[in-house]
Design an enzyme around this catalytic site. Structure first.
Site, PDB file in Angstrom:
ATOM      1  N   ASN A 193     133.898  89.950  12.201  1.00 46.45           N
ATOM      2  CA  ASN A 193     134.075  88.842  13.150  1.00 46.45           C
ATOM      3  C   ASN A 193     132.816  88.489  13.939  1.00 46.45           C
ATOM      4  O   ASN A 193     132.890  87.806  14.949  1.00 46.45           O
ATOM      5  CB  ASN A 193     135.221  89.119  14.141  1.00 46.45           C
ATOM      6  CG  ASN A 193     136.542  89.249  13.421  1.00 46.45           C
ATOM      7  OD1 ASN A 193     136.863  88.430  12.577  1.00 46.45           O
ATOM      8  ND2 ASN A 193     137.292  90.289  13.722  1.00 46.45           N
ATOM      9  N   GLU A 204     138.743  79.348  20.571  1.00 43.08           N
ATOM     10  CA  GLU A 204     138.424  79.747  21.956  1.00 43.08           C
ATOM     11  C   GLU A 204     137.267  78.889  22.440  1.00 43.08           C
ATOM     12  O   GLU A 204     136.608  78.215  21.655  1.00 43.08           O
ATOM     13  CB  GLU A 204     138.041  81.233  22.018  1.00 43.08           C
ATOM     14  CG  GLU A 204     136.801  81.593  21.214  1.00 43.08           C
ATOM     15  CD  GLU A 204     136.494  83.088  21.229  1.00 43.08           C
ATOM     16  OE1 GLU A 204     137.167  83.820  21.961  1.00 43.08           O
ATOM     17  OE2 GLU A 204     135.578  83.506  20.511  1.00 43.08           O
TER      18      GLU A 204
END
Length: 647
Positions: free
Chosen positions: A236, A289
């Site tokens: 990630n 986000e």
């Protein structure tokens, strides 16, 4: 007019990046540092520097009391903070704001709202931004996590509410992985952000990760500065980024940009920020986000728009309106960024490596190259901080040109003393799938299902490497025969012009014949003749070699008296042994050193802190069972037994 003095509560390349713009704007800078960073580059670049504590970030760079003290002592009018401080010390920030200190960045309300993934998702929904299906509350415990995961449907993503940078994130495909993911994510979240709340949402399989850069002022104006393609990731964390994306058409780009701006306006955002989206194969995009900071990959946006984002952030903080309209924001050319890390890419695409940079040379002689780094030759890469060495950015009028320059820049980058991921970066940017733009966040595991193994040499490339290595060996033999000055005894010059060598590469042993022809060598490999020319400056870390008209930049990293040498060729380091035909004939009499049996030892693959031990002496463990957990560079890693046995 902006500020006279600005304090930078950060370290490494991003601190250096802020200082560069401050110098350009005539603003004096104050750096803070931990005791181990006393000789860091950002400390030397700043006008003043103050030590705020020992090495661990919680006791230095995140030590708000010490930082507040420095702000008072140095009389800084403005402060550039890292996001973790902003989230943890909102109350102190408001207190300082009342004392006339300005923060470079959005106001505390926006940071709080966007820093909390649960709240930000609700805000995004209300601002009509597309969001991922999932559970909007806080997950209490592992049992509840399993129940929610079953409701949403596997696979699910478990992530820290206050998180970022891939920390406190786990993907779970079943109940067991959900329980384990809940445990690790909450521990990582607590240690990285001081907040162990988690949320769960549907994991979108095989997406692209595309983000929109936004810039907003305190007068209600907001712009989107195009997108960045950040799909090449491991654990990630982004590895290669580019702007623009090969995937977006103008309509999708505009739709994403307008939603990003709508969200920024909904939270009264004022500064530079990034809205991250997941984009599926049908160009549906979902809000992931919002990062309320200057992202690591901001340089690619600066390259294609011509804006200095740090300068814009400082102007906005002072209260000036934006200077540009949406129609003024161009896409000029193409920019690619590679994150150069002190990591061993052969171990799960990058396990941290520590050490001193014994030799370090950035490829700034290559045209259209920018390097944002916070280190120099002699710097230490330690276990306390992120292992990033630098951000290497190349720019071109189109994508092919930017990638060609990146290839050249990676070949010309000299990093010695620590392991680094240049071999992986170079393989990614020349891979046919990447070149065509056929990528997703699964690119690395799909292209390298058995892990990264370095560059696979084609037959012509193997011959080039053997010819280069043999020519280097002969050039060195000739250099060591030369006498400098005038010796008293006349020395008979040996007129030797041909060498018969045996070169071992991997499992193969190849006979190589070298003959000298002026300043070049004629080398015979596999019955084919290659012409190798170079200046043969053996003291230089970079050697430019031309083999039958093809120019290559190689680095010779090491050599010893028994003929072993390692050469960095096409980004990957190859180990060779070069012997004369006579020595090769005798080498079969040399005893071989037996390899150590390490299956009954658990050896940590990297330096770090042991945060949990799951066994005790006398316990029976089975293969694959967890023995302990090691935290290195802010990530938690489970160490498992390699075989069944007794502790």
């Amino acid at each position: 007019q902006t500020f006279e003095k600005l304090l930078i509560a950060n370290r490494g390349e991003i601190a250096c990046r802020v200082i560069k713009t401050c110098k350009k704007m005539g603003i004096k800078t104050v750096a803070i540092h931990s005791d181990v960073d006393a000789n860091a580059v950002h400390v030397k670049m700043a006008d003043e520097a103050v030590c705020v504590g020992p090495a661990p970030t919680s006791k230095s760079y995140l030590n708000m009391d010490a930082i507040m003290e420095v702000i008072k002592k140095t009389r800084a009018q403005a402060v550039s903070l890292n996001e973790s401080i902003c989230c943890s010390f909102i109350s102190s920030l408001s207190l300082q704001a009342s004392e006339g200190v300005t923060f470079i960045g959005p106001d505390t309300h926006a940071i709080q709202a966007m820093g909390d993934k649960i709240e930000s998702k609700l805000l995004a929904k209300n601002a009509k931004v597309n969001t991922i299906p999932g559970f909007d509350g806080v997950v209490k415990d592992a049992d509840e996590a399993v129940r929610i995961a079953r409701e949403i449907g596997y696979p699910v993503m478990i992530k820290a509410s206050a998180g970022g940078g891939g920390k406190g994130m786990r993907i779970a495909w079943d109940d067991e992985e959900t329980r384990e993911g809940f445990r690790f994510s909450s521990q990582e979240a607590a240690s990285s952000f001081g907040d162990d709340r988690l949320l769960i949402e549907k994991f979108i399989d095989n997406p692209r990760h595309i983000e929109i850069q936004v810039l907003a002022d305190k007068h209600g104006n907001a712009l989107w500065l195009n997108e960045r393609e950040c799909s090449i990731q491991r654990r990630n964390q982004k590895v290669v980024e580019e702007a623009p994306s090969t995937f977006l058409d103008p309509e999708t780009r505009r739709a994403m940009g307008e939603q990003a701006v709508a969200l920024a306006k909904a939270v009264k955002y004022s500064s530079a920020g990034t809205v991250e989206f997941l984009v599926d194969s049908s160009k549906n995009f979902y809000f992931l986000e919002m990062n309320t900071r200057l992202q690591v990959e901001h340089p690619v946006t600066e390259c294609i728009t011509g804006l200095d984002l740090v300068q814009e952030m400082i102007r906005v903080a002072k209260g000036y309106p934006l200077r540009h309209k949406q129609a003024d924001i161009p896409i000029n050319g193409w920019a690619v960024e590679c994150r150069v890390y002190a990591e061993d890419p052969y171990k799960s695409f990058g396990l941290p490596s520590i050490g001193k940079l014994s030799q370090y040379q950035e490829p700034l002689h290559v045209p259209s190259v920018r390097v944002d780094s916070g280190i120099q030759q002699g710097s230490d890469i330690s276990i306390y901080y992120d292992p990033m060495i630098s951000k290497l950015i190349t720019y071109g009028s189109n994508r092919a040109e930017a990638l060609k320059r990146m290839e050249e820049a990676l070949d010309n980058y000299v990093i010695r003393g620590v392991a680094h991921n240049i071999s992986l970066l170079r393989e990614v940017i020349i891979h046919p799938r990447f070149v065509q733009g056929d990528i997703s966040t699964k690119f690395l595991p799909e292209v390298y299902p058995d892990g990264f193994k370095g560059h696979k040499l084609t037959d012509p490339e193997r011959r080039e490497l053997l010819a280069t290595a043999a020519s280097l060996y002969v050039a060195e033999q000739l250099r060591s025969q030369r006498f400098l000055g005038t010796p008293r005894i006349p020395i008979a010059k040996s007129k030797r012009s041909s060498w018969e060598l045996s070169v071992r590469l991997g499992d193969g042993i190849y006979p190589v014949a070298v003959s000298k022809d002026g300043s070049s060598f004629s080398v015979e490999v596999d019955g084919m003749k290659l012409n190798v020319t170079s200046e043969w400056n053996l003291a230089s870390p970079l050697l430019s070699v031309t083999i039958d008209g093809t120019r290559r930049t190689v680095q010779r990293l090491s050599r010893n008296a028994s003929g072993d040498t390692s050469i960095q060729f096409l980004g990957t380091v190859y180990k060779l042994q070069i012997l004369t035909k006579v020595a090769a004939g005798l080498s079969k009499y040399m005893p071989e050193k037996a390899a150590e049996d390490t299956s009954s030892i658990l050896r940590s693959p990297m330096p770090g802190a042991v945060v949990a031990v799951s066994v005790k002496p006398g316990d029976m463990v089975s293969e694959g069972q967890e023995i302990c957990v090691i935290e290195a560079m802010k990530m938690q890693n489970s160490m498992i037994a390699a075989k069944t046995g007794k502790v």
